[in-house]
Design a protein around this motif. Sequence first.
Motif, PDB file in Angstrom:
ATOM      1  N   VAL A  91       0.854  -1.180   0.000  1.00 45.81           N
ATOM      2  CA  VAL A  91       0.000   0.000   0.000  1.00 45.81           C
ATOM      3  C   VAL A  91       0.891   1.231   0.000  1.00 45.81           C
ATOM      4  O   VAL A  91       1.814   1.342   0.809  1.00 45.81           O
ATOM      5  N   LEU A  92       0.617   2.150  -0.923  1.00 46.97           N
ATOM      6  CA  LEU A  92       1.416   3.362  -1.007  1.00 46.97           C
ATOM      7  C   LEU A  92       0.593   4.476  -1.633  1.00 46.97           C
ATOM      8  O   LEU A  92      -0.384   4.203  -2.337  1.00 46.97           O
ATOM      9  N   PRO A  93       0.972   5.726  -1.371  1.00 48.75           N
ATOM     10  CA  PRO A  93       0.276   6.843  -2.024  1.00 48.75           C
ATOM     11  C   PRO A  93       0.510   6.804  -3.531  1.00 48.75           C
ATOM     12  O   PRO A  93       1.613   6.511  -3.991  1.00 48.75           O
ATOM     13  N   GLU A  94      -0.524   7.093  -4.279  1.00 55.94           N
ATOM     14  CA  GLU A  94      -0.434   7.113  -5.730  1.00 55.94           C
ATOM     15  C   GLU A  94       0.658   8.078  -6.210  1.00 55.94           C
ATOM     16  O   GLU A  94       1.337   7.823  -7.200  1.00 55.94           O
ATOM     17  N   SER A  95       0.847   9.163  -5.465  1.00 52.21           N
ATOM     18  CA  SER A  95       1.837  10.176  -5.852  1.00 52.21           C
ATOM     19  C   SER A  95       3.276   9.662  -5.761  1.00 52.21           C
ATOM     20  O   SER A  95       4.190  10.260  -6.323  1.00 52.21           O
ATOM     21  N   ASP A  96       3.493   8.534  -5.069  1.00 51.89           N
ATOM     22  CA  ASP A  96       4.839   7.981  -4.916  1.00 51.89           C
ATOM     23  C   ASP A  96       5.125   6.886  -5.946  1.00 51.89           C
ATOM     24  O   ASP A  96       6.128   6.205  -5.860  1.00 51.89           O
ATOM     25  N   TRP A  97       4.255   6.716  -6.916  1.00 54.14           N
ATOM     26  CA  TRP A  97       4.405   5.660  -7.923  1.00 54.14           C
ATOM     27  C   TRP A  97       5.038   6.240  -9.186  1.00 54.14           C
ATOM     28  O   TRP A  97       4.401   6.916  -9.968  1.00 54.14           O
ATOM     29  N   THR A  98       6.334   5.997  -9.357  1.00 51.68           N
ATOM     30  CA  THR A  98       7.072   6.439 -10.536  1.00 51.68           C
ATOM     31  C   THR A  98       7.817   5.232 -11.100  1.00 51.68           C
ATOM     32  O   THR A  98       7.828   4.163 -10.478  1.00 51.68           O
ATOM     33  N   ASP A  99       8.467   5.408 -12.219  1.00 53.73           N
ATOM     34  CA  ASP A  99       9.255   4.307 -12.781  1.00 53.73           C
ATOM     35  C   ASP A  99      10.357   3.867 -11.821  1.00 53.73           C
ATOM     36  O   ASP A  99      10.608   2.676 -11.641  1.00 53.73           O
ATOM     37  N   GLN A 100      11.014   4.842 -11.177  1.00 52.78           N
ATOM     38  CA  GLN A 100      12.089   4.526 -10.231  1.00 52.78           C
ATOM     39  C   GLN A 100      11.571   3.771  -9.017  1.00 52.78           C
ATOM     40  O   GLN A 100      12.168   2.789  -8.594  1.00 52.78           O
ATOM     41  N   ALA A 119       6.425   1.093  14.953  1.00 49.97           N
ATOM     42  CA  ALA A 119       7.711   1.669  14.566  1.00 49.97           C
ATOM     43  C   ALA A 119       7.992   1.347  13.105  1.00 49.97           C
ATOM     44  O   ALA A 119       7.567   0.316  12.587  1.00 49.97           O
ATOM     45  N   LEU A 120       8.696   2.257  12.460  1.00 49.98           N
ATOM     46  CA  LEU A 120       9.127   1.993  11.086  1.00 49.98           C
ATOM     47  C   LEU A 120      10.075   0.807  11.076  1.00 49.98           C
ATOM     48  O   LEU A 120      10.865   0.619  12.006  1.00 49.98           O
ATOM     49  N   TYR A 121       9.990   0.012  10.031  1.00 52.56           N
ATOM     50  CA  TYR A 121      10.906  -1.098   9.781  1.00 52.56           C
ATOM     51  C   TYR A 121      10.848  -2.198  10.835  1.00 52.56           C
ATOM     52  O   TYR A 121      11.827  -2.883  11.070  1.00 52.56           O
ATOM     53  N   GLU A 122       9.692  -2.361  11.459  1.00 47.73           N
ATOM     54  CA  GLU A 122       9.489  -3.467  12.391  1.00 47.73           C
ATOM     55  C   GLU A 122       8.183  -4.155  12.049  1.00 47.73           C
ATOM     56  O   GLU A 122       7.195  -3.494  11.710  1.00 47.73           O
ATOM     57  N   ALA A 127       3.383  -1.099   4.042  1.00 47.97           N
ATOM     58  CA  ALA A 127       2.871   0.264   3.869  1.00 47.97           C
ATOM     59  C   ALA A 127       4.050   1.214   3.684  1.00 47.97           C
ATOM     60  O   ALA A 127       4.838   1.423   4.600  1.00 47.97           O
ATOM     61  N   PHE A 128       4.163   1.769   2.493  1.00 50.04           N
ATOM     62  CA  PHE A 128       5.256   2.685   2.166  1.00 50.04           C
ATOM     63  C   PHE A 128       4.735   4.119   2.168  1.00 50.04           C
ATOM     64  O   PHE A 128       3.798   4.448   1.449  1.00 50.04           O
ATOM     65  N   GLY A 129       5.356   4.961   2.991  1.00 48.70           N
ATOM     66  CA  GLY A 129       4.969   6.369   3.027  1.00 48.70           C
ATOM     67  C   GLY A 129       3.627   6.604   3.695  1.00 48.70           C
ATOM     68  O   GLY A 129       3.014   7.656   3.498  1.00 48.70           O
ATOM     69  N   LEU A 130       3.162   5.642   4.476  1.00 49.45           N
ATOM     70  CA  LEU A 130       1.886   5.764   5.184  1.00 49.45           C
ATOM     71  C   LEU A 130       2.104   5.430   6.655  1.00 49.45           C
ATOM     72  O   LEU A 130       2.995   4.659   7.005  1.00 49.45           O
ATOM     73  N   SER A 146       7.039   1.663   6.440  1.00 46.55           N
ATOM     74  CA  SER A 146       8.318   2.141   5.939  1.00 46.55           C
ATOM     75  C   SER A 146       8.175   3.578   5.461  1.00 46.55           C
ATOM     76  O   SER A 146       7.069   4.045   5.196  1.00 46.55           O
ATOM     77  N   ASP A 147       9.308   4.227   5.324  1.00 45.06           N
ATOM     78  CA  ASP A 147       9.300   5.516   4.640  1.00 45.06           C
ATOM     79  C   ASP A 147       8.839   5.279   3.206  1.00 45.06           C
ATOM     80  O   ASP A 147       8.779   4.145   2.733  1.00 45.06           O
ATOM     81  N   SER A 148       8.539   6.338   2.503  1.00 42.90           N
ATOM     82  CA  SER A 148       8.083   6.219   1.117  1.00 42.90           C
ATOM     83  C   SER A 148       9.204   5.633   0.256  1.00 42.90           C
ATOM     84  O   SER A 148      10.385   5.697   0.602  1.00 42.90           O
ATOM     85  N   LEU A 149       8.803   5.055  -0.863  1.00 44.58           N
ATOM     86  CA  LEU A 149       9.782   4.492  -1.791  1.00 44.58           C
ATOM     87  C   LEU A 149      10.729   5.571  -2.310  1.00 44.58           C
ATOM     88  O   LEU A 149      11.934   5.335  -2.454  1.00 44.58           O
ATOM     89  N   SER A 150      10.203   6.764  -2.564  1.00 44.69           N
ATOM     90  CA  SER A 150      11.069   7.843  -3.057  1.00 44.69           C
ATOM     91  C   SER A 150      12.085   8.248  -1.983  1.00 44.69           C
ATOM     92  O   SER A 150      13.226   8.574  -2.310  1.00 44.69           O
TER      93      SER A 150
END
Length: 154
Positions: free
Chosen positions: A44-53, A114-117, A99-102, A129-133
């Motif tokens: 699950v991630l915000p649509e705004s964080d979905w790029t090719d990278q 906590a993040l990353y647990e 969950a990335f960026g959420l 987790s932090d966002s993919l970007s």
Amino acid sequence: MCYFRTCIQSSTILVLDQINIQYYSIPESMNIEIDNDSIQTFVVLPESDWTDQTKDLLLKMLKAVKLEDSQFQIIQIPEASSVKSETLIHLSSGCKILAFGLTPTDLHMNIRAALYEMTPLEQASFVFSDSLSTLIQKPGLKKPLWTALQTLFS
């Protein structure tokens, strides 16, 4: 008295907007459909964080934990929407949710995670987790994420 926007009639909302009264707006919840019944992992991630990278990074991570394309589903959340954790949990028992960026609040959860647990909840396990970007910009964050993913998928 109800302060939630969904409880207030639309004519009242116009009046509140005109007299500048603050009220809480509940984002519209998304309906989610599973691509196939064998899916146990949801990303699950915000649509705004979905790029090719970010897509490339995510797919590399999922391949590294030995997931095939048919074993996970990516859910992009539009800015004005949200997804409830209960919806994800009830889609598949024993599911894993990344969950990335959420935050838990973004998923309508009243927990501290906590993040990353790995965080178990009901029949699911979550990793926030932090966002993919952000992971692309700060490669040092990939190590704690990798540790959490190994725990989640072991």
